[in-house]
Every structure is written in C-alpha cells, then in structure tokens.
Design an enzyme around this catalytic site. Structure first.
Site: not given
Length: 416
Positions: A256-258
C-alpha cells in the site's frame, strides 16, 4: 482518554490495540461491517496483531469495534488511518474527506484529530482542517487541535512501538497534545515543525526505497544482458562499510506504500508547480514493467527447452508483495499471472501465508508446493521466498526454476 481510530486495517488496528493495551478506551471505527464483525469475534487479519492480543483488549472492554457513528461521540483524540489510493495516477482522498466529515459531526471543544494516512504535503492543513471546521462549526487551533503523524509499520527487526514516530501539529498546543499521546504508545517520538514537514518526510522515506529498488531492478536486467551475476555484484558492493545501502532486485514492488506514495509527490509537484518529479516517474516505469521482464525471461527459458509457453504448466511460489507477508495489495504476482495466462499458460499459485478459501484476486488455482506439484510444472517461479517453502525440495524436484530471490542453486535454476 477516549480514543477513536478510524480505519481498522493494517495501520489502524495495530495502533488501536496498542492504545488499548496502554490504558486508553479505544473505539475502532470502520465502515466495512464484515471487517467489524470479524474483529468483534476476536479474529485478527493483520499479521502485526495476534488474535490473542485482540481478544485480550476486547475482553477487558478497553477496545471495541463498530461501524456505528454514534459510538464516536465524546472522543478526546481521533486518529484517521484510512486508505489513500491512486486512481489513474491521481490521489484519491475521498476516504479522508468522508472520515473528516464524520468526525467533524462529533468534534467538540478541546478534542484532537490526527491524520496518519499518507498523502501529499498540505493535506492536513489544506484539506482535513477546512472540512473539520466546516462540519463542526469550530475553529482549528482555537477550539480543537489537529496534526499529522505518518504511519510507520514495523518489520522483523523493529517492533511497531519500537519504531520512532514522527509527530506534528498545526500549532504548538496541538503538537504538545499529539506528542504526549504518542509518547505513551511509542518508545520514541520525533517532533517536527509542522504537518507539511511530516507529510514530506513520509514520502521521502518511501521514495528513497522506491527509487533504489527501481535502480537495482534495472541494473539486474543490464547485468543479465552482460552475463554478470547481479547478486554477486551486490554482495561485493555491500562489503563497503559506508556510502552504500544494500537493495536487491525482485519481480516488482507492491503493498500500500511503495507503488503509491512517490506518485503523491509527483502529482503535487506537477499540479501546483508544473515541475515533473522525474526520478519517481522513471522509477515507477521501471518497477511497473518488472513483471513483464520476469515473464520474458521465463518464456525465453521455456523456448530453450523446446516448450512453448502456451499450454505449459507454470507454478508461482509466493504471491504476497513481500517476504513472509500476508498482504496481497498491489502484488506483482498478479501481473505475472495475468501475463502468463494471456500467453496461454496453465498457471497455478502457492501461497502458504494465506489460508485456503481466502480470495487472492489472482484468478489462479491455489495449490500446495509439494513434490508432486513442483515436479509436474514445466517451470517454477519463486516470486517470494517465504520460510515455509521447502527450498531443498524445490531444487530437487523442479525441472526448471526462475528464482527471483536468489535462494536456490543447481543446473535447473536461473536467477533473475
């Protein structure tokens, strides 16, 4: 204090349970009623929170979970941990907006709202604050407090509460209250001058990783073309005790971030300043095409063995986006499977970290990585080297392996 944690996912649930464990009365709020029902039964779906910990705080009454907004009345501090996805390259902040309106309806004098959801610099002061003020009729700083504290999920070395926590506020009083709250949960808090600094710091953390993973992925492709082992070169470079941080290649980035966070900054820079964030955009392009490279390597290997990819049986090992995780969000395995199916391959997947019956959204049959399945495959692709895989057995029984993690050896093994 009476705490509301809005969003009970991979970020919100660990925070809610930890806050309950240190003595707060915590209401976990989520609009997903199925998720609420599961949590109320003491069943955790987040690897950082054991079901035993969840059950313990439920039994004491320190933690409750609900989809009913009436339970939000009277909060001292509300923390927003809702998703902030990208939609066609544009940040989708509708979850923050909706949550802010809901909290604003229950906001009272002296209460505090903290945003943890990752977004571009300015989100707290330019989006969240005006919605809270409009909905509540109160004034930020004068009547209620607010700030931003970016989520940082721990890893195998650093625990959730042992990972230093950045904190910020819209004014000095907000910072004091927010820091005091997180001081009781985390071992170390790091105050910064304002929300925009904290928002940018979060994007800087993840963009650093994103760009370096992209660089090493592209170098892996170049090294293969040159006939050089990228893995040996990485280990050699890592002997330098300064000026080098070790990153390793893989089938792509996920979670969900990178794949998301650097694009927030790129979008903001382009929209407001007219300046492209070229490093992030180039990194995104490289990482987005790593699954294509994996499939191309696999097709070439099958061709050398006289096996057309159409009709071949391919076994994908490790479907999550990172090592030993239980999270499938944005996993490159989905793209690898999609491409292979499109070429006519019979694709199967093995993911020991996700129970059978759980929808992986990959549209491939789930199988165990046993000797029979491994031997029956024309090609095995090790996408994630989970510890539950028997690597020695795979080396012994697989006719051919494309190893994306550099964990296997033998005449039947090629590394990425």
């Amino acid at each position: 204090m009476q705490i509301v944690v809005a969003g009970q996912g991979y970020v919100g649930l660990p925070l809610a349970v930890r806050a309950a464990e240190v003595g707060h009365r915590v209401v976990g709020y989520d609009v997903d009623r199925r998720r609420v029902k599961q949590l109320a039964a003491g069943q955790s779906y987040v690897e950082d929170v054991a079901s035993s910990r969840l059950s313990a705080v439920l039994e004491t009454g320190a933690y409750s979970v609900t989809a009913d907004t009436a339970a939000l009345v009277g909060f001292d501090i509300a923390v927003i941990t809702v998703p902030t996805p990208l939609r066609d390259g544009v940040p989708d902040l509708t979850y923050i907006e909706s949550c802010a309106r809901t909290l604003g309806e229950h906001l009272r004098h002296g209460a505090t709202v903290v945003l943890e959801s990752t977004s571009y610099p300015g989100t707290t002061e330019e989006l969240l604050l005006p919605i809270l003020e409009e909905t509540s009729g109160l004034k930020g700083g004068a009547d209620f407090l607010a700030g931003f504290s970016p989520e940082r999920i721990g890893n195998k070395r650093w625990s959730f509460d042992g990972t230093p926590k950045l904190v910020s506020g819209i004014d000095a009083k907000s910072l004091d209250v927010i820091k005091d709250f997180y001081d009781g949960i985390f071992q170390t808090t790091v105050p910064v001058s304002g929300p925009k600094v904290a928002e940018l710091a979060k994007l800087l953390e993840n963009t650093f990783r994103f760009v370096n993973i992209s660089m090493i992925n592209e170098m892996a492709m170049l090294a293969d073309a040159l006939g050089v082992s990228i893995w040996e070169a990485i280990d050699a470079a890592a002997t330098k005790p300064f000026g080098f941080t070790k990153f390793t290649p893989g089938p792509g980035v996920g979670g969900h971030c990178l794949p998301v966070d650097p694009m927030f900054l790129s979008w903001k820079a382009q929209q407001e300043l007219g300046i492209p964030f070229r490093f992030a955009e180039l990194a995104a392009d490289v990482n987005r095409h790593m699954p294509d490279y994996v499939v191309r390597r696999l097709v070439e290997a099958l061709n050398k063995r006289g096996i057309p990819v159409s009709g071949s049986q391919v076994l994908l090992l490790g479907l999550t986006y990172k090592y030993d995780a239980t999270d499938l969000r944005n996993s490159p395995s989905a793209r690898v499977a999609e491409l292979l199916i499109g070429l006519g391959a019979d694709v199967r997947g093995s993911e020991p970290n996700i129970p059978d019956g759980v929808d992986t959204e990959l549209n491939v049959p789930r199988v165990d990585a046993n000797p029979e399945e491994v031997a029956a495959a024309d090609a095995v692709v090790l996408l994630m080297d989970h510890p539950r895989f028997d690597l020695v057995m795979i080396e012994k029984h697989a006719p051919y392996v494309l190893d994306c993690r550099n964990r296997l050896s033998g005449a039947n093994v090629e590394t990425l």
